[in-house]
Enzyme design. Structure first.
Site, PDB file in Angstrom:
ATOM      1  N   HIS A 382       9.808  -5.648   2.983  1.00 49.30           N
ATOM      2  CA  HIS A 382       9.142  -4.484   3.570  1.00 49.30           C
ATOM      3  C   HIS A 382       8.723  -4.619   5.024  1.00 49.30           C
ATOM      4  CE1 HIS A 382       7.541  -0.575   3.258  1.00 49.30           C
ATOM      5  NE2 HIS A 382       7.153  -0.632   2.006  1.00 49.30           N
ATOM      6  N   TYR A 497      -4.672   5.738  -2.295  1.00 52.03           N
ATOM      7  CA  TYR A 497      -3.795   5.648  -1.118  1.00 52.03           C
ATOM      8  C   TYR A 497      -2.494   6.377  -1.439  1.00 52.03           C
ATOM      9  CZ  TYR A 497      -1.043   3.078   2.496  1.00 52.03           C
ATOM     10  OH  TYR A 497      -0.245   2.720   3.550  1.00 52.03           O
ATOM     11  N   SER A 499       1.113   7.097   0.612  1.00 58.32           N
ATOM     12  CA  SER A 499       1.858   6.773   1.814  1.00 58.32           C
ATOM     13  C   SER A 499       2.575   8.004   2.356  1.00 58.32           C
ATOM     14  CB  SER A 499       2.869   5.683   1.461  1.00 58.32           C
ATOM     15  OG  SER A 499       3.668   5.383   2.566  1.00 58.32           O
TER      16      SER A 499
END
Length: 668
Positions: A382, A497, A499
């Site tokens: 990533h 969260y 993204s």
């Protein structure tokens, strides 16, 4: 522009809170020349009229939000997570931030950004965060996205599908490097902008102005600076901070099977794709290799803590393996051929997310994994990029292999191909210390993955079409169901969260949407704790409020107007200058909102069946989800601190309740 939120990185969202490297090693300065060769049609996926990087130079810059806006958004996100006393403390620290050290840091960040117009303010800190992280990339960072099966069952044969995917991947690479890959553009009005006429005009607009030409017809070009790291790239462990390595001269493919590593050229000396039948012969040769599983499979070392892996890599080099490692690092990409047959979706998720640790090289920019029964997925490292580049690659590969396969069931492998000389099995020299390191790495890997549970859910009562007809944001409804589900299961609101890509900007990465809001908290409480106290109309009004506010947060995040990246960059700046951190960063509430219990990422694509990642904290959930036309799917992971099966049951119940209200029915 909530469209950009669809480009969300199928990533390790919560842990997306770390990356690094001097300015994003993007494409400015890279030579992507237009191809003028007369290669056969087999060499390219397509030939774009508009050069691949045509818009890159004129992309708008990622804005640094106003400090007062960041503080206001931060406090709005904190409100549902804190009681009144806690909130007063946090409010005071936040309000003091701009007038003290926070304000000075903000001015410094603005000045720094002004001097670095070739990149974005988040790029270097984000690279740095990822590359400095010392945790294993397995479970902590690498996500997976699995391919849908080829609609023609015969083409899902492991050898046939592997050959076609390798050929299509090489074609993608060649198309990109020849600057013939269609630029990545989001079309708000495709009837005007996604046309041959528009493309034939825009190609003549200078690259320094081309973005504005696209913008005038509501087309939004996206940053493609990460694309060059797709191929010939590997994350190399280094002490304190890893490095990204790319060697575009590599013409070979790395293939892993039963823990063994093989290489053979897939591009010839003239830069052309090796004949598909030869590639098929070489893969067939590897699949028929009778060599037993190695006692010490080297790949598992890439699952180690990064500092431990550095030490072992140094010992590997000292033992005479430098050339073999260089061969691995410079390979186009990694193809993992697994001998397992998949039992179900859950088995697929475990296999593609982590596997057994032995038949993977987790540091490669990406690996295509193919099981014995033809299930395929991409697992990617990533640090070099987000899901946007990988998803584009996956979409193109799926389209190419299903529409224009180069080998077919019953295709004969090339009889004259001398696979025994073309294919080389890498042979590593391992001393007792290295053997012990591999043994330890495997034990730690097995221990870590044994703690992970994955479960999936499909809600079939409705999806995007029904919600849009009801003027509700499909994403807002999915996120609300997670809030309701968590409240039903644990009786509280948790830091969440989501993204969101900021690829509309030069060297944009991601921004965070904070789906837990005062509106979702109020709505969840009404649905879960006191459904009988509210009329259907009142519950429906709450859904509308949640949807409207979530849409606003999504639009702000896609436009670079969240608060997370801004506060992260200010903290990074203070640390880099060894300055004391402002009080806001020492507030327990700041730590708590960044301890993302619900880490979420959405993805829908014709190529992808499901995606997934592990939780980013020990007491969290990793939620990959997609809202489809007439159903909603979730693929969720957890560690022992949470019960993923019960969570999905609660999410399903929440969706049932929401759809009942949408249909004008009372909650049962």
């Amino acid at each position: 522009m909530s469209f950009l939120h669809r480009l969300v990185s199928a990533s390790r969202p919560g842990s997306l809170l770390h990356l690094r490297s001097a300015a994003a090693p993007g494409l400015h300065g890279r030579s992507y020349s237009r191809s003028t060769d007369s290669s056969s049609p087999e060499e390219y996926l397509h030939r774009s009229v508009v050069p691949s990087m045509h818009y890159q130079k004129s992309l708008p810059r990622l804005p640094i939000p106003k400090l007062e806006d960041t503080i206001r958004r931060y406090l709005a996100a904190q409100r549902p997570l804190l009681d009144d006393d806690q909130f007063r403390t946090t409010e005071k620290l936040a309000e003091d931030f701009p007038s003290g050290a926070g304000g000075r840091l903000h001015e410094e960040l603005l000045a720094q950004d002004k001097n670095n117009k070739h990149t974005s303010y988040i790029s270097a800190p984000w690279f740095d965060m990822y590359l400095s992280a010392r945790d294993s990339v397995v479970l902590n960072y690498n996500p997976f996205m699995s391919f849908n099966p080829d609609p023609r069952p015969d083409y899902n044969d492991q050898l046939v599908r592997a050959t076609n995917m390798v050929c299509s991947a090489v074609r993608f690479m060649k198309t990109l490097r020849a600057s013939l890959l269609e630029p990545e553009v989001f079309h708000l009005n495709s009837a005007k902008s996604d046309t041959d006429r528009f493309k034939s005009l825009i190609r003549w607009v200078p690259p320094s102005l081309s973005w504005y030409g696209a913008y005038m017809v509501k087309a939004f070009p996206l940053d493609m600076s990460q694309y060059f790291r797709l191929f010939n790239s590997t994350r190399i462990p280094k002490r304190g901070r890893d490095e990204l390595f790319t060697d575009e001269t590599g013409r070979h493919l790395l293939v892993m099977r039963k823990g063994h590593m093989y290489v053979f050229d897939v591009v010839d000396r003239d830069g052309n794709l090796v004949k598909p039948a030869e590639i098929q012969s070489h893969l067939k040769y590897i699949l028929s290799d009778p060599a037993p599983v190695p006692a010490f499979p080297l790949g598992v070392l890439t699952s180690e803590n990064r500092d431990v892996w550095v030490g072992l890599r140094e010992k590997l080099i000292a033992a005479g393996n430098a050339e073999e490692l260089r061969t691995v690092d410079s390979a186009l990409f990694c193809l993992c051929l697994d001998d397992d047959t998949m039992r179900d979706h859950i088995h697929v998720s475990h296999n593609m997310l982590h596997g057994d640790g032995c038949n993977r090289w987790y540091d490669k920019s990406f690996s295509i994994i193919l099981t014995k029964d033809g299930h395929a997925a991409i697992n990617f490292e990533h640090s070099w990029g987000d899901g946007v580049a990988v998803l584009r690659f996956q979409n193109e590969i799926f389209k190419d292999t299903t529409e224009k396969p180069l080998v077919h069931p019953g295709s004969a492998a090339t009889a004259g191909a001398d696979s025994s000389s073309a294919v080389r099995r890498l042979d590593f020299k391992l001393n007792p210390e290295l053997q012990n390191g591999i043994k330890t790495a495997k034990e730690q890997f097995d221990s870590a993955v044994s703690k992970l549970t994955i479960d999936a859910m499909e809600f079939k009562r409705g999806g995007k079409e029904q919600l849009k007809k009801s003027k509700l944001s499909p994403d807002a409804v999915a996120q609300l169901s997670f809030q309701m589900g968590f409240l039903r299961q644990y009786g509280q609101t948790a830091a969440t969260y989501e993204s969101c890509s900021t690829a509309a900007f030069k060297h944009g990465r991601t921004e965070t949407i904070r789906p837990a809001t005062v509106h979702t908290k109020k709505c969840s409480h009404a649905f879960v704790c006191e459904p009988g106290k509210h009329s259907v109309a009142e519950l429906r009004a709450m859904l509308d409020e949640c949807s409207k506010y979530h849409g606003q947060l999504t639009k702000e995040a896609a436009m670079g107007q969240g608060f997370d990246r801004h506060l992260f960059a200010l903290r990074y700046l203070a640390n880099s200058k060894s300055q004391p951190l402002p009080g806001l960063y020492g507030d327990p509430a700041y730590a708590a909102i960044n301890h993302n219990i619900l880490s979420t990422s959405t993805l829908t694509s014709p190529a992808v069946s499901l995606g997934g990642f592990a939780p980013v904290v020990p007491d969290g959930f990793g939620i990959g989800y997609g809202v489809h036309d007439d159903w909603i799917g979730c693929n969720v992971s957890s560690y022992p601190a949470r019960n993923v099966h019960e969570f999905l049951r609660c999410v399903h119940k929440s969706l049932e309740d929401i759809f009942s209200v949408v249909e004008g029915k009372p909650i049962s």
